[in-house]
Design an enzyme around this catalytic site. Structure first.
Site, mmCIF file in Angstrom:
data_model
loop_
_atom_site.group_PDB
_atom_site.id
_atom_site.type_symbol
_atom_site.label_atom_id
_atom_site.label_comp_id
_atom_site.label_asym_id
_atom_site.label_seq_id
_atom_site.Cartn_x
_atom_site.Cartn_y
_atom_site.Cartn_z
ATOM 1 N N ASN A 1 0.824 -1.204 0.000
ATOM 2 C CA ASN A 1 0.000 0.000 0.000
ATOM 3 C C ASN A 1 0.853 1.246 0.000
ATOM 4 O O ASN A 1 1.983 1.255 0.490
ATOM 5 C CB ASN A 1 -0.961 0.009 1.201
ATOM 6 C CG ASN A 1 -0.338 0.628 2.445
ATOM 7 O OD1 ASN A 1 -0.234 1.849 2.568
ATOM 8 N ND2 ASN A 1 0.108 -0.214 3.361
ATOM 9 N N CYS B 1 7.798 7.706 8.903
ATOM 10 C CA CYS B 1 7.607 8.758 7.901
ATOM 11 C C CYS B 1 8.921 9.443 7.542
ATOM 12 O O CYS B 1 9.825 9.529 8.355
ATOM 13 C CB CYS B 1 6.672 9.827 8.423
ATOM 14 S SG CYS B 1 5.224 9.126 9.126
ATOM 15 N N THR C 1 -3.648 -5.767 8.285
ATOM 16 C CA THR C 1 -4.189 -6.080 6.969
ATOM 17 C C THR C 1 -5.195 -7.223 6.975
ATOM 18 O O THR C 1 -6.164 -7.205 6.218
ATOM 19 C CB THR C 1 -3.023 -6.422 6.026
ATOM 20 O OG1 THR C 1 -2.070 -5.367 6.101
ATOM 21 C CG2 THR C 1 -3.482 -6.540 4.598
HETATM 22 C C1 FMN Z 1 -3.680 0.233 4.152
HETATM 23 C C2 FMN Z 1 -2.730 0.417 5.272
HETATM 24 C C3 FMN Z 1 -2.604 1.634 5.900
HETATM 25 C C4 FMN Z 1 -1.726 1.817 6.953
HETATM 26 N N1 FMN Z 1 -1.631 3.022 7.584
HETATM 27 C C5 FMN Z 1 -0.814 3.170 8.653
HETATM 28 C C6 FMN Z 1 -0.772 4.370 9.384
HETATM 29 O O1 FMN Z 1 -1.463 5.322 9.096
HETATM 30 N N2 FMN Z 1 0.078 4.454 10.457
HETATM 31 C C7 FMN Z 1 0.869 3.406 10.835
HETATM 32 O O2 FMN Z 1 1.601 3.516 11.817
HETATM 33 N N3 FMN Z 1 0.835 2.232 10.166
HETATM 34 C C8 FMN Z 1 0.014 2.098 9.089
HETATM 35 N N4 FMN Z 1 -0.034 0.901 8.434
HETATM 36 C C9 FMN Z 1 0.816 -0.194 8.903
HETATM 37 C C10 FMN Z 1 0.022 -1.112 9.817
HETATM 38 O O3 FMN Z 1 -0.353 -0.420 10.968
HETATM 39 C C11 FMN Z 1 0.866 -2.327 10.214
HETATM 40 O O4 FMN Z 1 1.955 -1.901 11.018
HETATM 41 C C12 FMN Z 1 1.428 -3.054 9.021
HETATM 42 O O5 FMN Z 1 0.454 -3.149 8.011
HETATM 43 C C13 FMN Z 1 1.914 -4.466 9.356
HETATM 44 O O6 FMN Z 1 0.938 -5.226 9.963
HETATM 45 P P1 FMN Z 1 -0.095 -6.198 9.147
HETATM 46 O O7 FMN Z 1 0.730 -7.097 8.302
HETATM 47 O O8 FMN Z 1 -0.842 -6.888 10.226
HETATM 48 O O9 FMN Z 1 -0.959 -5.290 8.341
HETATM 49 C C14 FMN Z 1 -0.917 0.723 7.375
HETATM 50 C C15 FMN Z 1 -1.050 -0.493 6.743
HETATM 51 C C16 FMN Z 1 -1.938 -0.670 5.711
HETATM 52 C C17 FMN Z 1 -2.039 -2.020 5.063
#
Ligand code: FMN
Ligand code: FAD
Ligand code: FAD
Ligand code: FMN
Ligand code: FES
Ligand code: FES
Lengths: 239, 295, 295, 239
Positions: C72, C131, C263
């Site tokens: 993403n 960031c 996710t």
């Molecule tokens: C669509 C999307 C948007 C995300 N937006 C943020 C965000 O705004 N801030 C943040 O710290 N992490 C963001 N993440 C990261 C997730 O919080 C998470 O750390 C990362 O996706 C790994 O975990 P997962 O595999 O369970 O998704 C985002 C992830 C996805 C997929």
């Protein structure tokens, strides 16, 4: 491979498919339900000993453990199966009688092995150990076999070794089962006679490429059970 | 296996070496036993990494399946450079042979290069820089640009006249790639497995601590190849998750000159991947050599 | 949703905050619209990262599917801290609310902490350090220990008295974790998405350059959680590929105190994951709080 | 969801399953063949507009594009389908006649929309554009519809807009199709009348959580097409 036939034998599932080329007893196949383009998850194929082969039809007998086998259990039409892999049992026709020992799903390669021994005229007895009567149901496929169950619900109460009244009388012992059972068999048999063990290791490729399936050997180091095995002379193994 | 048109379509040049196809096996993922299946598929052969002395490797379990991938911890099991060279002719499929080497100190890398320098059978050497470096407290040779420069500089001197590839891990890949180019590498293999861990929740124990490979890591490798090929002027050899013919195309579009086929060969015939790639080229009306970086 | 036994079984404490379950949503993966489905499932709520000013985010395409995962590139689309706080009550499910913030310079982080410091509705702040940092040439705040220390130290002063979490990326995670602990973080969220790229081979163009998440990265996140929890003495909050109840167990065994569901919530009900986790605890005859680091 | 019925309509596939709750025309469902524990790959579900709904049975009409739709096309027994999602068409009963424009698989939501318009007594005409006659086969399901094909193999030679003789006579235009077609419809219609467009963006979650499915809006910035759409008032969109 088109699945020709699917059968439940107690706790196990039997799949038959058409296969005309040679299969050595103790050889295995890598199987899974589907790969690319359908899916990359589950990713790896799973190893299964051939249960039987009658020149036209090969069969695999398996126990559902995790996701890979659960999917095989659900498979209706087709599965992906490799050609026969690995080194099977090396049969010395001059040595008999032989004892065939199977622990749990380790029963799998004993059917095709028993068939081969019969063809070669090697007399042999089959001993099978299971967790309980549900799994012991497959023993009906081995007429005359002695059975033990850990919970005593069928046959003798104990392990497969407890089912063998007189281990000394055999000139060859062929065993398959969990590695701790194989180690016990090795200890019990000693180095008097032929003792061949079909080991169970996690496999990646099945063709010797990944070095993932190794067993420790007496001379030090590791050998790949998918090409040097899965059947090893007991004396060669470090355990 | 290939007709004339396909030969033209698939041929590629890497550091002056003519390859019949842009596919090569990733080191450590194709044994001699499997060579039979890949004749005509690979443009070069690249056996498992060799170290100066024999290594027994790690105790099992060495592999664990993960979503769309696997974690391995083989521990560089290999017979050592001497035995390896004795058996090298077994790898002769009529295509160039590249040799992957690793040591745990700069002088081990140099000693390995010395062994290979005079050998006509070998067309190029790939330095596997992902191994722990005993001189730097167990960090890998990819830990930073200084370490990369040191080992490549020394190997460059010890292995003159023929191409030297440096295989880099994902962490810090762009900085290391620039350092590798500056210290004399002729091509960069990008990437190796990604550090990972699996746990068995039933036995509540670590299953395998090692490197993640397979389709799961493809987008990470693609990013590394894309970024590296824009940061250096030497060819990039892609490795990481390549699993289909269009994956090969994607890596070449991202900037790779050739593409290594690794873990996927455990579950798919590499020939299938080449066939799919050739179909892709047909569909797009292009050739392998035109594809590199054509984004 | 839960009976008394489950309440005892699932309860966990994080930095002095009592949570009814060890699951929390990963920032950016659960909208207000989806809150209805997760009552009783999450021990705390964690909305998408907020920045000082509104951000429109990146132009589409923003997402691409990959093997067992997705990439993403949302670009932190959010309404800005002011509007965010106006709408904060919508997130009130009767469980603690954690707030994720990010800026592109240290003073932006500090300004955000100032806005949140007095707000009773907020139980803790998560600093999203992935960031780009404009003061450091676009490298992220996770680029190295110095940068991590600088931002956390400043935020610690600006946000006194309540827990401050630092969310770290995988690259260099152990060194950054140690730096974060030393500069006053109360817990560490490990990891964020992994830099990745997807290419569309048909249009021969980059599809999405962004971060990889989902089941594919689980083994990488597990390794990071394992290593970090052994390197620091503060709680670790796991994030990365958690997809099933046994995944939750694996992350806790590896050393996590709580686990973020990201996710996977796009394709599975988080309640299912909690149910599976509870079944696992039943099977093992243990509780969530006993599981952390019980390897 | 149990698949009740599967039908090929030219190049498209129609799946029916039992669904009794309300569905608004223009709403969509996220669907895929199987998820955990079967597989995590393909990972995401795919969005599909409801094709039809008759109080007992819902149906999806789809075109095989990539792997997700190929697997749905192979599905025999069951698929995973979400409840209805998103904002559908907002029908102003007082405005008629209406023109329904579908481009390719954009035909999908027009059947259920036409059914609703009939129920509300809004008179309307249907115009459908396809690549070729194979896909145009679905037009038979829309009695009285005007058809255009890009290759001229069925109906008028041209795009769906070429099939509309007199766009000015309609007081409402509802359209679904590829985004470039929608942009063309918006331009052609102008701001005289109601114009609602069902957009097609890649979707991650379908419930507003991921911010992946945005479209640019006139006032600047982006809105999520899965919750604010997929049907938008044309004037709201930046293209
Ligand atoms: C669509 C999307 C948007 C995300 N937006 C943020 C965000 O705004 N801030 C943040 O710290 N992490 C963001 N993440 C990261 C997730 O919080 C998470 O750390 C990362 O996706 C790994 O975990 P997962 O595999 O369970 O998704 C985002 C992830 C996805 C997929
Ligand atoms: C040469 C050989 C022959 C075999 N023959 C048979 C047979 O005929 N019938 C049969 O039912 N089983 C056989 N097995 C075991 C079978 O391969 C495993 O049960 C199967 O791989 C488990 O897959 P899964 O997806 O169900 O389990 P997973 O979810 O992958 O794991 C479930 C459990 O199985 C164990 N396991 C996983 N993979 C393997 C593996 N490759 N080898 C051993 N254990 C594993 C794990 O430790 C875990 O506890 C054989 C194994 C080998 C190596
Ligand atoms: C609200 C909405 C309603 C839709 N209704 C229908 C319908 O009723 N019938 C139908 O056949 N299709 C419909 N689509 C399009 C459908 O979602 C895609 O065709 C499908 O996701 C492609 O999946 P795939 O796995 O086959 O293709 P992939 O292999 O994922 O991709 C193949 C091609 O499809 C495109 N694509 C991939 N995902 C999407 C997506 N989410 N949206 C749009 N394009 C995509 C890609 O750009 C690529 O070119 C709709 C899309 C949306 C957003
Ligand atoms: C079982 C296994 C063994 C490996 N052994 C080596 C090795 O000896 N030397 C090396 O440089 N890379 C080794 N690798 C890494 C691969 O060459 C490759 O770089 C990596 O797996 C990523 O590519 P893939 O996803 O296509 O497998 C090994 C990988 C696997 C899976
Ligand atoms: S399974 Fe790969 S070497 Fe044996
Ligand atoms: S698809 Fe996730 S927000 Fe729309």
């Amino acid at each position: 491979m088109e699945i020709e036939d699917r059968e439940e034998i107690g706790g196990y599932t039997l799949l038959r498919y058409s296969w005309e080329s040679a299969i050595e007893p103790g050889q295995f196949a890598m199987a899974r339900v589907a790969g690319y383009p359908v899916t990359f998850d589950p990713f790896l194929a799973r190893p299964f000993s051939y249960y039987d082969h009658d020149s036209e039809t090969a069969s695999l007998l398996f126990e559902v453990r995790g996701r890979g086998t659960a999917l095989l259990d659900d498979a209706r039409d087709r599965i992906e199966v490799s050609a026969p892999l690995g080194r099977g049992f090396r049969i010395d026709e001059s040595r008999g009688p032989a004892a065939l020992l199977g622990g749990g799903i380790g029963v799998a390669p004993l059917k095709i092995l028993s068939r081969r021994l019969n063809a070669l005229g090697v007399c042999h007895d089959v001993f099978l150990g299971f967790a309980d009567t549900r799994y012991a149901a497959v023993a009906e496929d081995f007429p005359g076999a002695s059975v033990a169950t850990v919970d005593g619900s069928a046959g003798i109460h104990g392990t497969v070794l407890d089912a063998v009244p007189d281990l000394e009388r055999y000139e060859a012992v062929y065993a398959c089962g969990p590695n701790p059972m194989l180690a016990a068999v090795k200890r019990a048999v000693g180095d008097r006679v032929i003792c061949q063990l079909s080991v169970e290791e996690r496999m990646g490729c099945g063709n010797g490429s990944c070095n993932g399936c190794v067993v420790p050997v007496r001379d030090g180091g590791y050998v790949r059970s998918c090409v040097e095995g899965p059947v090893f002379d007991a004396e060669m193994l470090a355990w | 296996m290939k007709n004339d048109l396909q030969t033209l379509q698939l041929a590629i040049e890497l550091c002056g070496i003519a390859l019949e196809t842009p596919l090569i096996p990733a080191s450590g993922t194709m044994s001699k036993e499997a060579l039979g299946e890949v004749a005509g598929v690979y443009g070069a052969i690249l056996p498992k990494t060799t170290t100066p002395k024999e290594r027994a490797g790690n105790p099992p379990p060495r592999i664990a399946e993960t979503p769309a991938g696997m974690v391995n911890s083989i521990g560089l099991q290999n017979p050592g450079i001497e035995k390896f060279l004795e058996g090298l002719d077994d790898f002769d499929l009529g295509v160039p042979i590249f040799v992957s080497v690793a040591g745990d100190a700069v002088d081990e890398f140099v000693a390995l290069c010395d062994c290979l320098a005079g050998d006509d059978r070998i067309s190029a050497v790939e330095l596997n820089l992902s191994c722990p470096n005993v001189e730097h407290g167990g960090l890998t040779f990819c830990a930073g640009p200084t370490s990369v420069e040191e080992v490549i500089g020394a190997c460059r001197a010890a292995y003159p006249g023929k191409p030297l590839f440096a295989k880099l891990t994902n962490e810090g890949v762009v900085a290391n790639a620039i350092a590798a180019e500056e210290s004399g590498a002729d091509a960069l293999t990008v990437i190796n497995t990604i550090p990972a861990l699996t746990i068995d929740p039933e036995s509540q124990s670590v299953l395998v601590r090692g490197g993640l490979s397979g389709p799961a890591i493809k987008p990470v490798a693609l990013r590394a190849v894309y970024d590296v090929s824009r940061a250096v002027n030497i060819p990039v050899i892609a490795s990481g998750g390549v699993s289909t013919g269009t994956d090969v195309a994607e890596f070449m579009l991202a900037g790779a000159t050739v593409v290594q086929v690794g873990t996927i060969s455990f579950v798919r015939e590499p020939g299938e991947i080449l066939r799919e790639f050739s179909e892709y080229l047909d569909r797009m009306g292009t050739t392998a050599s035109e594809l590199t970086g054509a984004l």
